[in-house]
Write an enzyme that holds these catalytic residues in place. Structure first.
Site, PDB file in Angstrom:
ATOM      1  N   HIS A 122      44.233   8.031  -6.566  1.00  0.00           N
ATOM      2  CA  HIS A 122      44.621   8.597  -7.865  1.00  0.00           C
ATOM      3  C   HIS A 122      46.147   8.551  -8.039  1.00  0.00           C
ATOM      4  O   HIS A 122      46.658   8.199  -9.102  1.00  0.00           O
ATOM      5  CB  HIS A 122      44.159  10.052  -7.977  1.00  0.00           C
ATOM      6  CG  HIS A 122      42.678  10.247  -7.913  1.00  0.00           C
ATOM      7  ND1 HIS A 122      42.051  10.898  -6.879  1.00  0.00           N
ATOM      8  CD2 HIS A 122      41.686   9.877  -8.778  1.00  0.00           C
ATOM      9  CE1 HIS A 122      40.744  10.935  -7.099  1.00  0.00           C
ATOM     10  NE2 HIS A 122      40.495  10.313  -8.247  1.00  0.00           N
TER      11      HIS A 122
ATOM     12  N   GLN B 173      28.090  12.039 -17.455  1.00  0.00           N
ATOM     13  CA  GLN B 173      28.005  10.755 -16.749  1.00  0.00           C
ATOM     14  C   GLN B 173      27.236  10.857 -15.439  1.00  0.00           C
ATOM     15  O   GLN B 173      27.136   9.872 -14.707  1.00  0.00           O
ATOM     16  CB  GLN B 173      29.399  10.161 -16.529  1.00  0.00           C
ATOM     17  CG  GLN B 173      30.254  10.882 -15.506  1.00  0.00           C
ATOM     18  CD  GLN B 173      31.671  10.346 -15.492  1.00  0.00           C
ATOM     19  OE1 GLN B 173      32.420  10.473 -16.454  1.00  0.00           O
ATOM     20  NE2 GLN B 173      32.070   9.718 -14.396  1.00  0.00           N
TER      21      GLN B 173
END
Ligand code: AMP
Length: 281
Positions: free
Chosen positions: A37, A62
């Site tokens: 990240h 999701q």
């Protein structure tokens, strides 16, 4: 570092920064941050973004029924400390209630590139991804958004959505960050015990075998994909979901001789689902 917790707060913040002509970069995440990240934040800075927003949202839409939405690792305090250290300008941390009200009924469906690969294994997954990314884009109003190539199909879905819906946002793909032994960094690696962690190497090991063959001049898609597939199948703790060779841009299946190919793999190690890929060119 500003912390915005509702779409309204985020929009107001974005409007204020847009008028100052800042170039806003967005890095969407589901939190439990790792070096992968952080690398996206650096890529955003390299793209000339002087104002970087990270979002942290574990998006329920999701995850399919029976997947790890409830148990997905979360660590807001630690994430905020990491983002502060990385000197991001703002963090967008909306709640599920603020993102999906009781009246919620609108979804974004990207058709072709959402099919196959993870799209077949996780029905509704990319509809959830496209919808939440559209919502993040509308709230943050970035000029640039950075996504990891680790989630290769997701990147293709986002690119298609941005193109088709005229978002006018530059989508940048960032390379996969790996552990010392090749395993792609993932928040889900925390689920693996010691034995499973060792077994998880089979994904990257298989992809690197394909890469070595390609570098030795092998160009047959089937031979390259089989090398990756066989390596995963040979690992007793792994259950292969797919190993496929696709065109790096269109994601269409590639057969025969190739001069470039992306090999994508997914496997379960115990109940932990891992994905990885490599582009050969
Ligand atoms: P996630 O929090 O897993 O939804 O990931 C957020 C973003 O980080 C996505 O764009 C991912 O593709 C990216 N990402 C996750 N792991 C890695 C990695 N190992 N290397 C590069 N990018 C990554």
């Amino acid at each position: 570092m500003d912390i915005l917790r509702t779409p309204e707060q985020m929009r107001d913040w974005a409007d204020a920064h847009r008028v100052t002509r800042d170039r806003i970069g967005l890095v969407p995440t589901m939190g439990y941050l790792h070096e992968g990240h952080l690398s996206l934040l650096r890529v955003a800075a390299e793209c000339g973004c002087d104002t970087i927003v990270a979002s942290i949202f574990v998006n329920p839409s999701q995850f399919s029924y029976g997947e790890d939405y409830e148990s997905y690792p979360r660590s807001e305090e630690n994430d905020l400390a990491m983002l502060r250290k990385a000197e991001v300008s703002a963090v967008y941390l909306p709640s599920v209630k603020n993102m999906y009200t009781n009246l919620y009924q609108t979804h974004v469906e990207v058709e072709k590139v959402s099919k196959g690969l993870c799209g077949d294994q996780r029905p509704g997954h990319f509809r959830g991804v496209a919808t939440v990314v559209a919502k993040l884009f509308l709230a943050v109003k970035p000029h640039v958004a950075v996504f990891g190539e680790k989630d290769y199909q997701q990147l293709a879905v986002v690119r298609a959505m941005v193109r088709d819906l005229d978002f006018g946002i530059k989508i940048v793909g960032a390379p996969i960050i790996r552990e010392y032994d090749g395993l792609a960094l993932s928040s889900r690696n925390i689920y693996l015990d010691r034995e499973q962690r060792a077994a998880a190497r089979c994904l990257s090991r298989g992809l690197f075998k394909a890469k070595a063959l390609f570098e030795r001049g092998i160009r047959k898609a089937m031979v390259l994909v089989s090398a990756a597939q066989q390596t995963i199948e040979d690992e007793p703790l792994a259950t292969l979901e797919y190993a496929e060779g696709r065109d790096p841009v269109t994601l269409k299946l590639r057969y025969g001789a190739v001069d470039t190919i992306t090999i994508l793999v997914a496997a379960k190690i115990g109940s932990t689902r891992l994905i990885d890929n490599v582009t050969l060119k």
